[in-house]
Design an enzyme around this catalytic site. Structure first.
Site, PDB file in Angstrom:
ATOM      1  N   ARG A 224      -0.586   8.930   9.346  1.00  0.00           N
ATOM      2  CA  ARG A 224      -0.541   7.476   9.583  1.00  0.00           C
ATOM      3  C   ARG A 224      -0.179   6.728   8.322  1.00  0.00           C
ATOM      4  NH1 ARG A 224      -4.238   3.231   8.938  1.00  0.00           N
ATOM      5  NH2 ARG A 224      -5.892   4.660   8.328  1.00  0.00           N
TER       6      ARG A 224
ATOM      7  N   GLU B 227       0.829  -1.196   0.000  1.00  0.00           N
ATOM      8  CA  GLU B 227       0.000   0.000   0.000  1.00  0.00           C
ATOM      9  C   GLU B 227       0.866   1.249   0.000  1.00  0.00           C
ATOM     10  OE1 GLU B 227      -3.887  -1.907   2.279  1.00  0.00           O
ATOM     11  OE2 GLU B 227      -2.667  -0.439   3.325  1.00  0.00           O
TER      12      GLU B 227
ATOM     13  N   ARG C 152      -0.903   8.908   2.033  1.00  0.00           N
ATOM     14  CA  ARG C 152      -2.280   9.377   1.894  1.00  0.00           C
ATOM     15  C   ARG C 152      -2.409  10.902   1.898  1.00  0.00           C
ATOM     16  NH1 ARG C 152      -5.502   5.103   5.828  1.00  0.00           N
ATOM     17  NH2 ARG C 152      -5.443   3.344   4.378  1.00  0.00           N
TER      18      ARG C 152
ATOM     19  N   HIS D  93      -8.855  10.065   3.845  1.00  0.00           N
ATOM     20  CA  HIS D  93      -8.578   8.984   2.909  1.00  0.00           C
ATOM     21  C   HIS D  93      -8.816   9.520   1.501  1.00  0.00           C
ATOM     22  CE1 HIS D  93      -8.515   5.133   0.898  1.00  0.00           C
ATOM     23  NE2 HIS D  93      -8.105   4.572   2.022  1.00  0.00           N
TER      24      HIS D  93
ATOM     25  N   HIS E  94     -11.049  10.305   7.604  1.00  0.00           N
ATOM     26  CA  HIS E  94     -10.893   8.865   7.756  1.00  0.00           C
ATOM     27  C   HIS E  94     -10.284   8.433   9.088  1.00  0.00           C
ATOM     28  CE1 HIS E  94     -10.338   4.729   6.552  1.00  0.00           C
ATOM     29  NE2 HIS E  94      -9.028   4.797   6.683  1.00  0.00           N
TER      30      HIS E  94
END
Length: 527
Positions: A378, A120, A282, A236, A343
């Protein structure tokens, strides 16, 4: 009329997601645990987590690489000691889940690790273990099954925590509203664990369930606990843009497996913002999408994975595929319209490596806590891992301390003698909507001093209205959530106004530069 009753337990866990249930299961062989959930037991954010759990599992991966990726994503604000501690414990926690029976997706024959690992954004290796695209649901279901089967765990749904109960500095329980009977229970405990999740419902558009109203953060603040880094709200990048299903998240793993972001006109754009393209962290992807939407006046961008083929897509993303079909989108044939949405709350209640807050008897685990793991942003799929590691650590610390705790005085019952039933609920619904729109418009992906000042002014007024209403009227679930949401929104704005730079998830147009030295934003209640 509010009824009252009193009950005792050894440990009260507020929240039934991965962090709360991990705590309860590690405690249950040693003491009695009561776990409460304000809605259904499986209704928290864990259940909806699609992507997976980051862990060092592949022989080619390493703790050093995981630490480095987490620190890079966190933009200089992670606590390296905490990051290393979590990464070093990642394999053990995954082994625990496998032993419990979580059905992780198997790897292809001949792979060096028996389960499939995906990659990811922000990760340098394939290290995200998953159960297809419904990891959270699979983990939550297994943990709940084990909790229901244990005689020392009492699970209570539709029980909403109102406030913590203190005896001096020590937390000795909580007042809890049972929604069905409209009874306020005084639940006394030797230790209380906050596992209530984050506060993304403070924003108009969010991927989170309705339960994410910052309850634990607000209760801990009112009990005198400091909070940190509340300005870092992760948006997100890819939430479905559709009038019938605005809260559905399109997993990071779609980009991890080759998904391409395009403008509605078909052009790719991510490499204009970061050389990693769609696999950038992100915050970078969310700001890039936000910039393109504002630049061109589009309502959404497109996430295209059609080139991977129908068989691959259906095998890797069965939940997303079926959900999109229900709203008329076939992701094997057409791109998915997406927008950023609130998110994850990277800040929270300040804790140590054992999940302890500054109040004796009070712990915080999972998204509600600020451990130092996430820093200013994060890294994808570190959240479920954090809940696992610190849930276990909190349990171990409680087990060590329970035998030596002093006898508690009896906590007072809830007093509703000076309030009356509300004649109308319009203030609650109006202020709820105004908070979320104010936060979206003024405290979103891109901020400015002017926007933050406007938000602070309006939120102060709402706070005054809500607290006045709360003191005069009988409580109900909507009022409890509104009170918490108003407080947490104000804490987010206060934190954002204190940071005179742009870093990670916090981007202020008036302070676009990043300081050489990173410092967390710590707020302490004045009591």
């Amino acid at each position: 009329m509010i009824q009252t009753e009193r009950t005792r337990t050894d440990v009260l866990v507020i929240g039934s997601g991965i962090a709360g249930l991990t705590t309860a299961l590690h405690l249950a062989d040693h003491c009695h645990v009561t776990v409460i959930a304000k809605k259904n037991l499986e209704e928290g954010s864990t259940y909806w987590a699609q992507g997976g759990i980051a862990a060092v599992l592949d022989p080619s991966d390493s703790v050093e690489a995981h630490v480095r990726d987490t620190l890079n994503a966190g933009a200089g604000l992670c606590d390296e000691k905490v990051v290393r501690f979590v990464s070093e414990n990642s394999r053990e926690m995954i082994d625990w889940l496998i032993e419990l029976g979580v059905p992780f997706t198997p790897a292809e024959p001949g792979a060096p690790f028996p389960f499939h690992l995906t990659k990811e954004g922000g990760h340098s290796h394939r290290r995200v273990i998953h159960a297809a695209d419904h990891t959270g649901r699979s983990v939550e279901t297994i943990l709940l099954d084990h909790a229901k089967a244990h005689e020392n765990i009492c699970l209570l749904s539709r029980h909403e925590a109102i406030d913590l109960i203190r005896d001096g500095e020590r937390v000795i329980g909580a007042y809890v509203l049972h929604e069905r009977t409209h009874t306020v229970k005084t639940i006394q405990a030797q230790a209380v664990v906050l596992a209530t999740g984050g506060a993304s419902k403070a924003y108009l558009y969010t991927s989170n369930p309705d339960t994410s109203t910052g309850d634990g953060i607000a209760m801990a603040w009112r009990a005198g606990c400091p909070v940190a880094n509340m300005e870092f709200n992760q948006f997100h990048p890819t939430c479905l843009y559709h009038p019938r299903d605005r809260a559905f998240l399109i997993s990071e793993a779609v980009r991890g497996e080759g998904g391409i972001l395009r403008l509605p006109t078909g052009e790719r754009f991510m490499h204009q913002y970061d050389q990693r393209g769609e696999l950038a962290p992100r915050d970078i992807v969310a700001r890039a999408i936000d910039s393109e939407l504002k630049k061109h006046g589009f309502d959404y961008v497109l996430l295209d994975i059609t080139h991977r083929g129908s068989t691959f897509i259906k095998q890797h993303f069965p939940t997303i595929y079926q959900r999109l079909l229900k709203v008329g989108i076939d992701m094997t044939r057409e791109p998915i319209p997406v927008v950023p949405a609130a998110h994850y709350t990277c800040g929270g209640v300040v804790t140590d490596l054992h999940g302890r807050t500054t109040r004796p008897g009070l712990y915080a685990v999972g998204e509600v806590a600020y451990t130092g793991l996430h820093g200013a942003n994060r890294l994808a799929s570190n959240s479920l891992l954090e809940g696992l590691v610190f849930g276990r650590e909190a349990a171990h610390d409680i087990i060590r301390t329970l035998p030596i705790l002093p006898q508690q005085p009896k906590a007072p019952l809830w007093d509703s003698s000076k309030v009356e039933d509300p004649q109308e609920q319009v203030l609650i619904s109006h202020d709820w909507d105004e908070i979320r729109r104010t936060m979206w418009d003024y405290v979103g992906i891109v901020r400015s001093d002017k926007r933050l000042k406007r938000a602070a002014k309006r939120l102060r007024m709402i706070q005054h209205e809500v607290n006045e209403y709360y003191c005069q009227h009988t409580i109900n679930p909507n009022l409890i959530e509104l009170r918490n949401l108003a407080l947490v929104a104000e804490l987010i704005v206060l934190s954002a106004r204190r940071r005179k730079e742009s870093r990670g998830l916090h981007y202020n147009k008036d302070y676009p530069r990043t300081f050489k030295r990173a410092r967390p934003t710590v707020l302490t209640p004045k009591y």
